[in-house]
Motif scaffolding. Structure first.
Motif, PDB file in Angstrom:
ATOM      1  N   TRP A  72      75.415  66.161  35.676  1.00  0.00           N
ATOM      2  CA  TRP A  72      74.082  66.553  36.127  1.00  0.00           C
ATOM      3  C   TRP A  72      73.804  66.100  37.560  1.00  0.00           C
ATOM      4  CZ3 TRP A  72      72.438  70.369  33.545  1.00  0.00           C
ATOM      5  CH2 TRP A  72      72.793  70.512  32.196  1.00  0.00           C
ATOM      6  N   GLY A 380      69.475  71.511  28.978  1.00  0.00           N
ATOM      7  CA  GLY A 380      70.910  71.726  29.049  1.00  0.00           C
ATOM      8  C   GLY A 380      71.298  73.113  29.508  1.00  0.00           C
ATOM      9  N   VAL A 405      73.379  65.833  27.397  1.00  0.00           N
ATOM     10  CA  VAL A 405      72.129  66.232  28.040  1.00  0.00           C
ATOM     11  C   VAL A 405      71.051  65.159  27.965  1.00  0.00           C
ATOM     12  CG1 VAL A 405      70.324  67.993  28.165  1.00  0.00           C
ATOM     13  CG2 VAL A 405      72.634  68.639  27.488  1.00  0.00           C
TER      14      VAL A 405
END
Length: 528
Positions: A72, A380, A405
């Protein structure tokens, strides 16, 4: 949540996230979306770099990488208008760590906390700078957002200037603390859910003596908790040790009120009777307490209104366990709500040393986060972590979501996440445990918001004298409280409170109370 936004961005997010090399479930962290060749002049290289603090909750799996570098953080840097370096700070020591970084001149460009008083303290110290001018000059999205959410302005303003940005909390994040109880234990022992402090004590005693786990031994610890637990006990008595309360028109600090004495008396009684873990004071990371709950040795858990790993791990260890939320019990003062947050979410401040070029990049990054960046960080990748059911994102695999996530949620430092209770069963994976957890979560949110939490003023006084006094007083008070609770007959709650009030007075508490009252009279129009 902007539900239509999810539907219209699914394809775009799919394409962007598909660029992440590294397959789901791989033993290696996902690679960046692109790897420029040495010397290649790319848009990514031209991005201004900024650094941002992130709370380290210990949730990043080894396969995912670290808080500084994971799928991420790389996705953010591939798509945001700035390159972000994330600086982890321990969740349980966030202010101490940030203070150390600030003192050494190595604090990140963007510093954020959930505590407005801390941000105010940094402003008074000159550690952060006003953001009004930057928002006016460089923002489009956030500037428009503030016009739609004027309720945020008083929380972000200190001495007439805005020192932070924040998005408005959804109901899910206004609710915070919660109580869970083993319904199967109640049923086995023929008990009803407690509604008063006295009934809570009675149920806890029965949980201790009645062998509710059926192993033939009186080895249960009735009540366990995480870092919210002691504040939940305080809330039964309409008190929080760090809040100020209006008493007969004057502001008084929670930790020296008579109601606080009553909360200490309850805490001592629970300890003396063995209704809470005798080692809870030294269990500073609450791992022992968590283990007692997840292995089926505890029947009441004081934590948050939603149960994540605590519920899943319990069900793995005790498949027949049935957990339900418990409404806060009433004391002699009535029934208070459990802790609920103010409308402003994370307070994002700009380091005083940050120059205008970086401030511009920071504003552009925050505009992007509020406009487009936050959704993938909360839900996600489509067709991997969720699919749309109508306009609600439904998890496709609870374990995968939890691993890949869940830890990313706080990278979305500005967001519009606001799911409703009725969404939870649709958002969850469809396996039995996920659906049971979703129902518990929905019921937990409704229960958490059922009773108003007492907050007499919107936010605490943002005076440096107050912050300094409380910081000095807190460890002294904690030592006295530990002696009250664990010292047997050495110090009664009343005697301990007398000692704490003497220390408060010795440290200048009466003068600070006078300053606080003056502050209240000058600011009361913004404190409702």
């Amino acid at each position: 949540m902007r539900k239509k936004k999810i539907g219209t961005t699914v394809i775009a997010i799919s394409l962007l996230l598909a660029l992440l090399a590294g397959c789901t479930g791989s033993s290696e962290p996902a690679e960046p979306a692109s790897t420029p060749k040495a010397g290649e002049d790319t848009a990514a290289e031209a991005k201004k770099e900024i650094s941002v603090s992130i709370l380290d909750r210990g949730e990043v799996a080894a396969e995912e990488g670290s808080y500084e570098n994971n799928r991420w953080t790389r996705w953010i840097n591939d798509n945001a208008p700035a390159k972000v370096n994330w600086i982890p700070v321990p969740r349980t020591q966030v202010q101490q760590k940030l203070n150390t970084l600030i003192a050494s001149g190595s604090a990140p460009d963007l510093i954020w906390e959930y505590d407005r008083s801390y941000i105010s303290q940094l402003a008074a110290q000159g550690a952060i700078q006003p953001v009004d001018g930057y928002i006016e000059k460089y923002s489009t999205t956030y500037k428009a957002y503030l016009e739609k959410h004027p309720e945020l302005k008083p929380f972000l303003t200190i001495n007439g200037k805005m020192y932070a940005l924040a998005s408005a909390r959804g109901q899910e994040t206004v609710a915070n603390h919660g109580i869970m109880i083993r319904q199967d234990w109640l049923d086995k022992l023929g008990l009803k859910a407690p509604t008063t402090v006295e009934e809570l004590l009675d149920v806890a005693r029965k949980f201790k003596e009645g062998d509710p786990d059926g192993n033939g031994s009186a080895d249960t610890v009735p009540i366990t908790f995480n870092y919210n637990g002691v504040q939940i006990l305080r809330a039964f008595f309409f008190n929080n040790e760090n809040q100020w309360y209006l008493e007969d028109g004057r502001l008084s600090f929670g930790r020296i009120l008579d109601r606080y004495t009553d909360s200490l008396a309850l805490q001592k009684q629970l300890f003396d009777e063995g209704l809470i873990d005798k080692e809870y004071i030294t269990d500073t990371n609450f791992q022992r307490s968590l283990q007692l709950w997840t292995t089926g040795k505890s029947g009441i858990y004081l934590g948050s209104w939603t149960m994540g790993a605590e519920f899943v791990d319990l069900k793995k260890n005790v498949p027949d366990a049935k957990v339900v939320p418990l409404e806060p019990v009433a004391s002699s003062y009535g029934r208070n709500g459990l802790y609920q947050e103010v409308p402003a979410n994370m307070y994002i401040a700009f380091n005083a040393s940050m120059k205008e070029d970086k401030a511009k990049a920071a504003i552009q990054f925050l505009d992007w986060m509020l406009e487009a960046g936050w959704e993938p960080l909360r839900i996600g990748e489509p067709d991997v972590h969720y699919k749309l059911v109508g306009e609600v994102p439904q998890k496709t695999d609870a374990d995968l979501f939890r691993k890949e996530v869940f830890y990313a949620r706080e990278y979305a430092i500005l967001n519009e996440w606001d799911p409703k209770p009725e969404w939870f069963s649709l958002m969850a994976a469809q396996d039995p445990i996920s659906q049971e957890q979703a129902k518990l979560k929905a019921d937990g949110l409704v229960t958490a918001m059922k009773n108003n939490y007492r907050r007499d003023i919107a936010y605490n006084p943002d005076l440096p004298e107050v912050s300094q006094l409380i910081a000095t007083f807190a460890p002294i008070a904690q030592q006295i409280e530990a002696k009250i609770v664990t010292g047997g007959g050495a110090l009664s709650p009343q005697e301990g409170m007398a000692d704490m009030r003497k220390e408060w007075k010795r440290l200048g508490g009466e003068n600070v109370e006078m300053l606080v009252q003056e502050w209240y009279e000058s600011n009361k129009q913004n404190l409702k």
